[in-house]
Design an enzyme around this catalytic site. Sequence first.
Site, PDB file in Angstrom:
ATOM      1  N   GLY A  11       0.786  -1.247   0.000  1.00  0.00           N
ATOM      2  CA  GLY A  11       0.000   0.000   0.000  1.00  0.00           C
ATOM      3  C   GLY A  11       0.809   1.283   0.000  1.00  0.00           C
ATOM      4  N   SER A  12       2.044   1.237  -0.536  1.00  0.00           N
ATOM      5  CA  SER A  12       2.817   2.492  -0.532  1.00  0.00           C
ATOM      6  C   SER A  12       2.212   3.526  -1.480  1.00  0.00           C
ATOM      7  CB  SER A  12       4.293   2.238  -0.866  1.00  0.00           C
ATOM      8  OG  SER A  12       4.457   1.899  -2.218  1.00  0.00           O
ATOM      9  N   ASN A  13       1.596   3.090  -2.569  1.00  0.00           N
ATOM     10  CA  ASN A  13       0.931   4.063  -3.460  1.00  0.00           C
ATOM     11  C   ASN A  13      -0.299   4.667  -2.777  1.00  0.00           C
ATOM     12  OD1 ASN A  13       2.125   4.410  -6.315  1.00  0.00           O
ATOM     13  ND2 ASN A  13       2.342   2.215  -5.919  1.00  0.00           N
ATOM     14  N   ASN A 106      -4.721   2.387 -13.378  1.00  0.00           N
ATOM     15  CA  ASN A 106      -3.787   1.430 -12.779  1.00  0.00           C
ATOM     16  C   ASN A 106      -2.389   2.009 -12.928  1.00  0.00           C
ATOM     17  OD1 ASN A 106      -2.808  -1.050 -11.671  1.00  0.00           O
ATOM     18  ND2 ASN A 106      -2.239  -1.707 -13.740  1.00  0.00           N
ATOM     19  N   HIS A 108       1.609   0.753 -13.368  1.00  0.00           N
ATOM     20  CA  HIS A 108       2.416  -0.419 -13.714  1.00  0.00           C
ATOM     21  C   HIS A 108       3.894  -0.029 -13.645  1.00  0.00           C
ATOM     22  CE1 HIS A 108       3.189  -4.305 -15.572  1.00  0.00           C
ATOM     23  NE2 HIS A 108       4.066  -3.699 -16.349  1.00  0.00           N
ATOM     24  N   ASP A 149      -3.175  -4.625 -18.538  1.00  0.00           N
ATOM     25  CA  ASP A 149      -2.124  -3.659 -18.888  1.00  0.00           C
ATOM     26  C   ASP A 149      -2.221  -3.111 -20.311  1.00  0.00           C
ATOM     27  OD1 ASP A 149      -1.031  -4.062 -16.362  1.00  0.00           O
ATOM     28  OD2 ASP A 149       0.332  -5.636 -17.062  1.00  0.00           O
ATOM     29  N   GLU A 178       6.793   6.244  -9.044  1.00  0.00           N
ATOM     30  CA  GLU A 178       5.365   5.868  -9.098  1.00  0.00           C
ATOM     31  C   GLU A 178       4.539   6.768  -8.191  1.00  0.00           C
ATOM     32  OE1 GLU A 178       4.185   1.825  -8.307  1.00  0.00           O
ATOM     33  OE2 GLU A 178       5.941   1.049  -9.339  1.00  0.00           O
TER      34      GLU A 178
HETATM   35  C1  GRF Z   1       3.621  -1.089  -7.531  1.00  0.00           C
HETATM   36  O1  GRF Z   1       4.926  -1.352  -7.962  1.00  0.00           O
HETATM   37  C2  GRF Z   1       2.701  -0.928  -8.712  1.00  0.00           C
HETATM   38  O2  GRF Z   1       3.333  -0.418  -9.855  1.00  0.00           O
HETATM   39  C3  GRF Z   1       2.252  -2.332  -8.991  1.00  0.00           C
HETATM   40  O3  GRF Z   1       2.127  -2.909  -7.717  1.00  0.00           O
HETATM   41  C4  GRF Z   1       3.016  -2.262  -6.794  1.00  0.00           C
HETATM   42  C5  GRF Z   1       2.181  -1.838  -5.618  1.00  0.00           C
HETATM   43  O4  GRF Z   1       2.986  -1.353  -4.575  1.00  0.00           O
HETATM   44  N1  GRF Z   1       1.046  -2.357  -9.777  1.00  0.00           N
HETATM   45  P1  GRF Z   1       2.315  -0.729  -3.290  1.00  0.00           P
HETATM   46  O5  GRF Z   1       1.409  -1.787  -2.673  1.00  0.00           O
HETATM   47  O6  GRF Z   1       1.555   0.488  -3.696  1.00  0.00           O
HETATM   48  O7  GRF Z   1       3.454  -0.398  -2.371  1.00  0.00           O
END
Ligand code: GRF
Length: 207
Positions: A11-13, A106, A108, A149, A178
Amino acid sequence: MNIAVFASGRGSNLQAILNAIHQGFLPARVTVVLSNNSNAGALEIARLHKIPAVHLSQIQFPSEDAYVETMLAVLQQHGVELIALAGYMKKLPRRVIENFQNRILNIHPALLPAFGGKGMYGHYVHEAVIASGATFSGATVHLVDEEYDRGPIVMQQTVPVEKTDTPETLAAKILHIEHKLYVEALKAFAEQRVVIKERNVWIHSHN
Ligand code: GRF
């Protein structure tokens, strides 16, 4: 703009999106976080922020229809206008994709349309990039349609692949960009600066 974040892992994003909202950079709210994995770090992050955290997996339901109905109901209940997939490892049901046409994003960890598709996730992506001899990789934010994708590309950013890079170092460099790229893309949607025509996506700059 009310966002649902779908995530299967750490869940870092999601955290980056929440930070951008709290800093006033991203004019949006995350109204629900959904995961197929009850142990996902993303669900924990949601709970810490008092955001509804929903574990939804097809095996909890007697039929696919019941599962899809529940997913749609959750989205409706939380007034979701845009779905942001952030490491969500399940294919979205067709009806969800149809109901949220051009409103599912999404991210990627490579430069699509190369190094995407079924099986291209996590370290497999970075291993394939390094094995190919490509000198650049990066991150791609794209719209989600029925094929893995393959939806229209919204934003991309490159990073150089160095001779000394391993899948781990490359993943770390890309994850860093990202977090910024996803927030930028979501901001453009929230500010209604995105024009979509077939496979072409234009982002207008700020007025
Ligand atoms: C990220 O590298 C994203 O590009 C891919 O899954 C990963 C998710 O990372 N689709 P996080 O859970 O957001 O840290």
